[in-house]
Design a protein around this motif. Sequence first.
Motif, PDB file in Angstrom:
ATOM      1  N   ASP A  29      -1.863  -9.884 -23.917  1.00 32.39           N
ATOM      2  CA  ASP A  29      -3.208  -9.364 -23.723  1.00 32.39           C
ATOM      3  C   ASP A  29      -3.804  -9.871 -22.417  1.00 32.39           C
ATOM      4  N   HIS A  30      -3.639 -11.169 -22.153  1.00 32.43           N
ATOM      5  CA  HIS A  30      -4.174 -11.747 -20.910  1.00 32.43           C
ATOM      6  C   HIS A  30      -3.427 -11.215 -19.684  1.00 32.43           C
ATOM      7  N   MET A  31      -2.129 -11.029 -19.815  1.00 26.20           N
ATOM      8  CA  MET A  31      -1.353 -10.530 -18.680  1.00 26.20           C
ATOM      9  C   MET A  31      -1.717  -9.087 -18.341  1.00 26.20           C
ATOM     10  N   LEU A  32      -2.097  -8.313 -19.350  1.00 25.17           N
ATOM     11  CA  LEU A  32      -2.474  -6.925 -19.103  1.00 25.17           C
ATOM     12  C   LEU A  32      -3.764  -6.822 -18.291  1.00 25.17           C
ATOM     13  N   ILE A  62      -6.451  -9.342  -9.549  1.00 28.88           N
ATOM     14  CA  ILE A  62      -5.656  -9.454  -8.329  1.00 28.88           C
ATOM     15  C   ILE A  62      -6.171  -8.459  -7.293  1.00 28.88           C
ATOM     16  N   PRO A  63      -6.333  -8.874  -6.035  1.00 32.99           N
ATOM     17  CA  PRO A  63      -6.781  -7.927  -5.001  1.00 32.99           C
ATOM     18  C   PRO A  63      -5.830  -6.735  -4.892  1.00 32.99           C
ATOM     19  N   GLY A  64      -6.393  -5.561  -4.614  1.00 31.84           N
ATOM     20  CA  GLY A  64      -5.592  -4.355  -4.523  1.00 31.84           C
ATOM     21  C   GLY A  64      -4.489  -4.444  -3.503  1.00 31.84           C
ATOM     22  N   ILE A  65      -4.731  -5.161  -2.405  1.00 29.82           N
ATOM     23  CA  ILE A  65      -3.728  -5.292  -1.360  1.00 29.82           C
ATOM     24  C   ILE A  65      -2.491  -6.017  -1.882  1.00 29.82           C
ATOM     25  N   ILE A  66      -2.695  -6.973  -2.794  1.00 33.24           N
ATOM     26  CA  ILE A  66      -1.563  -7.704  -3.381  1.00 33.24           C
ATOM     27  C   ILE A  66      -0.802  -6.810  -4.345  1.00 33.24           C
ATOM     28  N   THR A  67      -1.519  -6.051  -5.149  1.00 29.23           N
ATOM     29  CA  THR A  67      -0.866  -5.099  -6.060  1.00 29.23           C
ATOM     30  C   THR A  67      -0.065  -4.078  -5.284  1.00 29.23           C
ATOM     31  N   GLY A  68      -0.651  -3.533  -4.228  1.00 31.68           N
ATOM     32  CA  GLY A  68       0.055  -2.545  -3.414  1.00 31.68           C
ATOM     33  C   GLY A  68       1.298  -3.125  -2.764  1.00 31.68           C
ATOM     34  N   LEU A  69       1.184  -4.340  -2.250  1.00 34.82           N
ATOM     35  CA  LEU A  69       2.333  -4.986  -1.615  1.00 34.82           C
ATOM     36  C   LEU A  69       3.441  -5.253  -2.626  1.00 34.82           C
ATOM     37  N   SER A  70       3.083  -5.666  -3.823  1.00 34.91           N
ATOM     38  CA  SER A  70       4.076  -5.928  -4.866  1.00 34.91           C
ATOM     39  C   SER A  70       4.832  -4.659  -5.246  1.00 34.91           C
ATOM     40  N   ILE A  71       4.095  -3.562  -5.434  1.00 31.72           N
ATOM     41  CA  ILE A  71       4.739  -2.283  -5.761  1.00 31.72           C
ATOM     42  C   ILE A  71       5.610  -1.820  -4.609  1.00 31.72           C
ATOM     43  N   LEU A  72       5.139  -2.023  -3.378  1.00 31.56           N
ATOM     44  CA  LEU A  72       5.919  -1.634  -2.196  1.00 31.56           C
ATOM     45  C   LEU A  72       7.253  -2.363  -2.155  1.00 31.56           C
ATOM     46  N   GLY A 121       1.249   2.758  -8.277  1.00 30.54           N
ATOM     47  CA  GLY A 121       0.445   1.586  -7.933  1.00 30.54           C
ATOM     48  C   GLY A 121      -0.930   1.619  -8.561  1.00 30.54           C
ATOM     49  N   HIS A 122      -1.564   2.780  -8.526  1.00 31.82           N
ATOM     50  CA  HIS A 122      -2.879   2.913  -9.148  1.00 31.82           C
ATOM     51  C   HIS A 122      -2.797   2.698 -10.661  1.00 31.82           C
ATOM     52  N   SER A 123      -1.724   3.175 -11.274  1.00 29.58           N
ATOM     53  CA  SER A 123      -1.572   3.029 -12.725  1.00 29.58           C
ATOM     54  C   SER A 123      -1.460   1.565 -13.117  1.00 29.58           C
ATOM     55  N   VAL A 124      -0.720   0.799 -12.329  1.00 27.58           N
ATOM     56  CA  VAL A 124      -0.614  -0.641 -12.595  1.00 27.58           C
ATOM     57  C   VAL A 124      -1.980  -1.305 -12.476  1.00 27.58           C
ATOM     58  N   ALA A 125      -2.748  -0.902 -11.476  1.00 22.51           N
ATOM     59  CA  ALA A 125      -4.048  -1.533 -11.230  1.00 22.51           C
ATOM     60  C   ALA A 125      -5.070  -1.211 -12.309  1.00 22.51           C
ATOM     61  N   TRP A 126      -5.058   0.037 -12.821  1.00 25.64           N
ATOM     62  CA  TRP A 126      -6.127   0.474 -13.716  1.00 25.64           C
ATOM     63  C   TRP A 126      -5.705   0.595 -15.178  1.00 25.64           C
ATOM     64  N   LEU A 127      -4.460   0.281 -15.495  1.00 24.22           N
ATOM     65  CA  LEU A 127      -4.030   0.288 -16.897  1.00 24.22           C
ATOM     66  C   LEU A 127      -4.894  -0.615 -17.781  1.00 24.22           C
ATOM     67  N   PRO A 128      -5.303  -1.806 -17.309  1.00 23.04           N
ATOM     68  CA  PRO A 128      -6.127  -2.663 -18.168  1.00 23.04           C
ATOM     69  C   PRO A 128      -7.427  -2.021 -18.621  1.00 23.04           C
ATOM     70  N   ILE A 129      -7.968  -1.099 -17.839  1.00 23.05           N
ATOM     71  CA  ILE A 129      -9.219  -0.454 -18.226  1.00 23.05           C
ATOM     72  C   ILE A 129      -9.022   0.355 -19.500  1.00 23.05           C
ATOM     73  N   VAL A 130      -7.944   1.120 -19.551  1.00 22.83           N
ATOM     74  CA  VAL A 130      -7.652   1.921 -20.743  1.00 22.83           C
ATOM     75  C   VAL A 130      -7.394   1.010 -21.940  1.00 22.83           C
TER      76      VAL A 130
END
Length: 256
Positions: A100-103, A109-119, A137-146
């Motif tokens: 739950d916490h990991m989700l 995490i800043p978006g630039i870090i998420t984008g770099l990780s996916i890249l 990349g967007h799905s990884v970033a915004w999945l927690p909202i859902v």
Amino acid sequence: MVAGLRTSSTLLGIAVFVFLYAPLALLVAYSFSASRTLTFPIRGFTFEWYAALANNEELLRAVANSLKVAAGVVFLTLLLGIPAAYALSRFAFRGSALVDHMLTLPLMIPGIITGLSILLLLKSFGFGLSLGAVALGHSVAWLPIVVEQVAARLRRLDRSIEEASLDLGAGYAQTFVRAVLPNLKGAITGSALLVFTLSFDEVSITFLLTATENTLSMQIWAMLRQGVTPEICAIATITVAFSGALIGLGVGLARS
């Protein structure tokens, strides 16, 4: 003293509100300015810059790309987020709190870090940059909202409905589809609208994962290299109005 404190708090709140929204008000005003130079006071009133947007093929293509990406993100986040929220809310298993916490981690995490990780992940598997990579990349970033919105609605849902369904012989899958899912419509629709809006406006992740096809945010960024123009103010005005309407609707539905 209490009255003075109340007055000071009110004035501070008004000052913060003006600080946040006065630039947006000025941006909207410039989008209707008859002058191409952004000078104050504003001279004249025109819809010319909005009409020019309708004839800008590159901009229209960028809007179409943003809509495609946002639609894909909504599909992926709902497909993954609804079952994840149900599992975390209804089934106790070892490590569920950690999951739950990991989700929720991508939200911190800043978006630039998420984008770099996916890249880096895509490069390691030999995949190129594309609108599909942006959607991922967007799905990884915004999945927690859902996950959080649906889980919150599940916590308010009367468990006796599911228990009655199970007692009558329905399985867990049938119970979920017929008894649980209809009660999640507000949370699902609300979170979908929020995710759509956030994806539509995202810049940092998109910058790292997009290829030759621009989204709207990247197209605006490219146009800004030539300076701030009334056309950019018009685009920004439409985007702010569109995003604000979707977010307001999404928050209202998520609370229902």
